[in-house]
Design a protein around this motif. Structure first.
Motif, PDB file in Angstrom:
ATOM      1  N   ILE A 123       0.832  -1.196   0.000  1.00 42.92           N
ATOM      2  CA  ILE A 123       0.000   0.000   0.000  1.00 42.92           C
ATOM      3  C   ILE A 123       0.871   1.251   0.000  1.00 42.92           C
ATOM      4  CG2 ILE A 123      -1.660   1.343   1.343  1.00 42.92           C
ATOM      5  CD1 ILE A 123      -2.917  -1.246   2.277  1.00 42.92           C
TER       6      ILE A 123
ATOM      7  N   CYS B 136      -6.736   1.334  -3.733  1.00 38.97           N
ATOM      8  CA  CYS B 136      -6.018   2.193  -4.672  1.00 38.97           C
ATOM      9  C   CYS B 136      -6.961   2.554  -5.813  1.00 38.97           C
ATOM     10  CB  CYS B 136      -4.779   1.471  -5.212  1.00 38.97           C
ATOM     11  SG  CYS B 136      -3.880   2.392  -6.482  1.00 38.97           S
TER      12      CYS B 136
ATOM     13  N   LYS C 202       1.702   4.867  -8.323  1.00 38.39           N
ATOM     14  CA  LYS C 202       2.258   3.828  -7.454  1.00 38.39           C
ATOM     15  C   LYS C 202       3.117   2.863  -8.261  1.00 38.39           C
ATOM     16  CE  LYS C 202      -1.050   3.991  -3.668  1.00 38.39           C
ATOM     17  NZ  LYS C 202      -2.008   3.252  -2.813  1.00 38.39           N
TER      18      LYS C 202
ATOM     19  N   ALA D  45      -3.512   5.381   2.320  1.00 38.31           N
ATOM     20  CA  ALA D  45      -4.091   5.012   1.034  1.00 38.31           C
ATOM     21  C   ALA D  45      -5.417   5.723   0.775  1.00 38.31           C
ATOM     22  CB  ALA D  45      -4.307   3.495   0.975  1.00 38.31           C
TER      23      ALA D  45
END
Length: 337
Positions: free
Chosen positions: A163, A183, A191, A246
């Motif tokens: 994460i 996400c 990411k 997150a």
């Protein structure tokens, strides 16, 4: 017809019998769904559940999503995955991760410390054991003297649950896939850049590290009740310290919600969770689910994973309806050639 791969994660927090979950995976295999994952929270034990599924299926990939590195030794975990690989050769993946301080510390009574180095050490030992090597290790977290599997060496890809930035980078360094969750599509590519940079820095081809990403979805007949269930799940996960970052980009009033939660005002915290924060992370209805899968693929995700959920604990209609909705997007698997 679109044949991009798609996977599901079992609703292990919904109080459903393992036999029913196994039947659902059989349905998913017949529908052409590519992979089925089993998480481990406080319901089904992951290896026993995956073993039941391996015995009933022939083609679908099976994996953990995730198995925590603190609650089993690397040797015992290697035994579990080697057993599964013996039952289902070539279709087992090891979803590995740190889990959370609540699961590890409060529930299992194990110190949740140094997650990054613990995951690195664990995966190294797991890979060595699965390769049939004898373990001689005296490390900061794990010790093993002379252990060797009495099963054939198994090739089991490792998907690292990540994460936050440092775990994303570690996935780029050592994993076969980065396994993201919580996400939204807009955050998947940034990411992934962290993963790619770490892979290149470790001398790896970033293309050798796949992107797997799971999101909660419901395509059943009771969307209003399912939305409230998802609201509770988003709140619960957003209040976990290791998971909270997150949610920062999609949860505008997160500090206010977190303050209410920390003061013990749980009902108020729940009332403050906006629909927008829920639907940024979850998909409600078959159309939104399809759109979310397409958005993730456009963002570079190799394998979108639909985490099945019921409208309430014990609901077996919602998860089945969601699998049925997915089955219309992939052609059924034909006879074995």
């Amino acid at each position: 017809m679109d044949r991009s791969p798609v996977a599901i994660t079992m609703p292990v927090e919904d109080g459903l019998p393992v036999g029913w979950l196994t039947d659902l995976v059989v349905d998913a295999e017949h529908a052409g769904i590519d992979a089925a994952l089993v998480g481990e929270v406080a319901g089904p034990e992951v290896f026993a559940t995956l073993g039941a599924m391996a015995a009933r299926t022939e083609r679908i990939t099976l994996g953990s999503g995730i198995a925590a590195v603190y609650t089993r030794s690397p040797a015992l975990t290697a035994m579990g995955f080697a057993t599964l690989a013996s039952l289902a050769p070539g279709r087992v993946v090891a979803g590995i991760g740190a889990s959370s301080p609540i699961v590890v510390g409060r529930w299992h009574g194990v110190d949740f410390d140094r997650p990054l180095s613990t995951v690195r050490e664990f995966i190294g030992l797991l890979r060595s054991a699965l390769a049939g090597e004898k373990l001689h290790h005296d490390g900061p977290r794990f010790r093993s003297r002379g252990f060797r599997l009495d099963l054939p060496a198994a090739t089991v890809p490792v998907w690292l649950g990540a994460i936050n930035p440092r775990m994303l980078a570690l996935a780029g360094e050592i994993a076969d896939a980065v396994f993201m969750t919580w996400c939204p599509p807009s955050e998947a590519a940034p990411k992934r850049e962290i993963v790619d940079a770490a892979a290149a820095g470790a001398g790896r081809d970033p293309g050798d590290v796949a992107t797997v990403l799971s999101f909660w979805a419901y395509a059943g007949p009771d969307p209003e009740r399912a939305l409230e269930r998802m609201r509770r799940q988003v709140l619960a996960y957003a209040m976990v310290p290791t998971h909270q970052p997150a949610f920062a980009g999609t949860f505008e009033n997160l500090p206010e919600v977190a303050d209410a939660w920390q003061r013990g005002h749980r009902a108020r915290a729940l009332s403050l969770v906006p629909d927008e924060a829920v639907l940024a992370q979850c998909a409600l209805g078959p159309d939104m689910m399809d759109e979310r899968i397409a958005d993730y693929r456009a963002a570079g995700v190799d394998l979108p994973v639909v985490l099945l959920t019921g409208a309430h604990v014990g609901d077996d209609v919602g998860p089945q309806a969601t699998v049925d909705a997915l089955s219309h997007k992939v052609p059924p698997i034909g006879p074995r050639s």
